[in-house]
Design an enzyme around this catalytic site. Structure first.
Site, PDB file in Angstrom:
ATOM      1  N   GLU A 204       0.861  -1.187   0.000  1.00 54.09           N
ATOM      2  CA  GLU A 204       0.000   0.000   0.000  1.00 54.09           C
ATOM      3  C   GLU A 204       0.900   1.240   0.000  1.00 54.09           C
ATOM      4  OE1 GLU A 204      -2.880  -0.418  -0.860  1.00 54.09           O
ATOM      5  OE2 GLU A 204      -3.265  -2.471  -0.250  1.00 54.09           O
TER       6      GLU A 204
ATOM      7  N   ASP B 115       7.276  13.241 -32.754  1.00 52.76           N
ATOM      8  CA  ASP B 115       7.668  14.203 -31.720  1.00 52.76           C
ATOM      9  C   ASP B 115       9.130  13.934 -31.408  1.00 52.76           C
ATOM     10  OD1 ASP B 115       7.344  16.228 -29.768  1.00 52.76           O
ATOM     11  OD2 ASP B 115       7.130  14.715 -28.210  1.00 52.76           O
TER      12      ASP B 115
ATOM     13  N   ASP C 161       4.739  11.613 -25.027  1.00 56.40           N
ATOM     14  CA  ASP C 161       5.427  11.681 -26.315  1.00 56.40           C
ATOM     15  C   ASP C 161       4.574  11.163 -27.472  1.00 56.40           C
ATOM     16  OD1 ASP C 161       8.136  12.419 -25.060  1.00 56.40           O
ATOM     17  OD2 ASP C 161       7.571  10.593 -24.016  1.00 56.40           O
TER      18      ASP C 161
END
Length: 486
Positions: free
Chosen positions: A191, A308, A445
């Site tokens: 957790e 990109d 990206d």
């Protein structure tokens, strides 16, 4: 000669049944009291384990009830006992270990990692640590049946005399101060911990250059701990994401029922391990509404590549297929790679076909790697058909928000689809969000490349109709490519 074959004796059969029953019970007892020996990880659990060989910090970010805590517990048992499978490819320790296991409260410690390591209360010895390896259990305080410290036999099993490993169980509510002072081989956070406790736990492993791993479903959203793994790249960190679809113990019908049982705002976190982003999410649509199975692209579809640029953050490229008749855009291919040259990227995407390529305005920027040659020209020199102008709308504007809204409108109206095989694309889609109203420009990206492609969709082509290759020219010169004239 008389037949001397023995007669079939029913009493012998009864004896055999008794023996088989005894053997069956013994086999069941051994598999129950030595689960570690029989552990067979799912593929994503195995990815998580293997990453420990090369990454100090690991996050197993997963859906609920898919086996993330079991994976954390089995690895803890291996390190504590020194009993590694023959085919183990993860991190190993060649000495008894000192370690801590953490969870939010004493109750969650007892019901979570303690139960996984030891078995349920009253059934200790049936967890991931083999029963014959548990030397001592030192009780904790304040919570009934809570263990404070485990003393584990290291280096074999049975009657083998070996030094001991020590595992301390600690809760986050004890505060950061209780996480100071010790030198440890590893820490397991089951957790999500507060950032200060995570940092203290990591610090405890510095001397030993040890391991830290976390197993949780990201219900706290894009917290600082989650952000550390997803948006702050480092060779020391690894993120493993496992969805409910990858948990083999659920049937398809059970998966459907489980998914339907969760509130809509928690569904992707609890079934896919996606951080709850709430109003900060840029594309608040379900994956199911945009995903589609791959198909052969019809000849009448228009096609376009978009890229990109990147080095420290990945270079990314996508191929869009546009059904102009229905005005539906399909993302059909994706490529993402960090720290590689235009030569490498061009070699990877050139096989997609002789596409027109959209690119961002930083393509005019020169790079050291390119010896003063602008990025877009470097890709032109690698026989890619770069469009003559950088990505922009009809009026010449380049608004990021306008591009995102265009994509969102298409998603909401069924005009935008993505092939189900593009896992990297969906990984970015799940985490794309805003902070303080601004787009977080990290880990986006492939989405950026997609946005450039959607902006330049008017340049998409029906590739099969072009008889001759296009003439490539300097893309920023007075004369554009021959196919742009007329």
């Amino acid at each position: 000669m008389s037949n001397t074959s023995p007669k079939f004796d029913a009493s012998n059969l009864q004896d055999l049944d008794k023996v088989e029953a005894i053997l069956s019970r013994e086999k069941s007892r051994r598999s129950t009291e030595n689960k570690l020996k029989y552990y067979k990880p799912y593929p994503k659990q195995n990815v998580f384990h293997m990453a420990g060989a090369s990454h100090r910090e690991r996050l197993f970010r997963a859906a609920n009830q898919v086996g993330k805590t079991w994976a954390g517990g089995f690895e803890a048992a291996m390190h504590a006992t020194g009993r590694y499978p023959d085919d183990w490819q993860g991190r190993t320790f060649d000495e008894p270990i000192a370690a801590w296991v953490g969870s939010p409260t004493g109750e969650t410690l007892r019901d979570g990692p303690q139960r996984i390591l030891l078995g349920r209360v009253g059934q200790h010895g049936t967890g991931t640590i083999p029963k014959d390896a548990v030397r001592e259990k030192i009780p904790g305080r304040g919570v009934s049946d809570l263990i404070d410290t485990l003393v584990i036999k290291w280096g074999g099993g049975g009657d083998v005399q070996a030094p001991d490993s020590i595992i301390g169980l600690k809760s986050y509510v004890q505060g950061r101060e209780k996480w100071q002072g010790e030198t440890l081989h590893w820490v397991w956070f089951d957790e999500e911990p507060p950032e200060d406790i995570y940092t203290e736990g990591l610090t405890r492993t510095n001397v030993k250059q040890g391991s830290v791993w976390l197993t949780f479903t990201p219900l706290l959203g894009m917290s600082e701990v989650v952000r550390r793994f997803l948006l702050e790249p480092s060779p020391d960190r690894h993120d493993t994401n496992m969805t409910i679809e990858e948990a083999e113990h659920f049937t398809p019908e059970q998966r459907r029922q489980i998914i339907a049982s969760y509130p809509a705002h928690e569904r992707e976190a609890r079934t896919k391990g996606v951080p709850i982003l709430g109003s900060g999410r840029i594309f608040p649509v379900s994956e199911e509404s945009i995903i589609c199975e791959p198909f052969a692209i019809p000849n009448h579809f228009h096609r376009l590549g978009a890229m990109d640029f990147g080095w420290d953050h990945p270079f990314a490229a996508v191929e869009l297929a546009w059904d102009a008749d229905q005005d539906i855009v399909y993302v059909v291919k994706a490529h993402r790679l960090r720290e590689a040259t235009p030569v490498t990227h061009a070699a990877a995407i050139r096989s997609w076909g002789n596409l027109p390529w959209a690119w961002p305005r930083d393509g005019r920027r020169e790079t050291l790697e390119g010896a003063g040659i602008a990025l877009a020209q470097q890709y032109t020199d690698q026989a890619l058909n770069m469009l003559p102008v950088h990505a922009q709308f009809d009026d010449g504007s380049v608004s990021v928000e306008a591009g995102l809204m265009d994509m969102l409108n298409r998603m909401e109206t069924g005009k935008f689809k993505v092939f189900s095989t593009l896992l990297d694309w969906f990984e970015e889609f799940r985490l794309f969000h805003r902070k303080d109203g601004k787009v977080v420009k990290l880990g986006d990206d492939l989405l950026s490349a997609t946005r450039y492609g959607v902006m330049m969709l008017r340049f998409a082509e029906q590739i099969y109709r072009r008889k001759e290759p296009r003439t490539r020219r300097t893309f920023w010169g007075v004369q554009g490519p021959s196919w742009m004239s007329g």
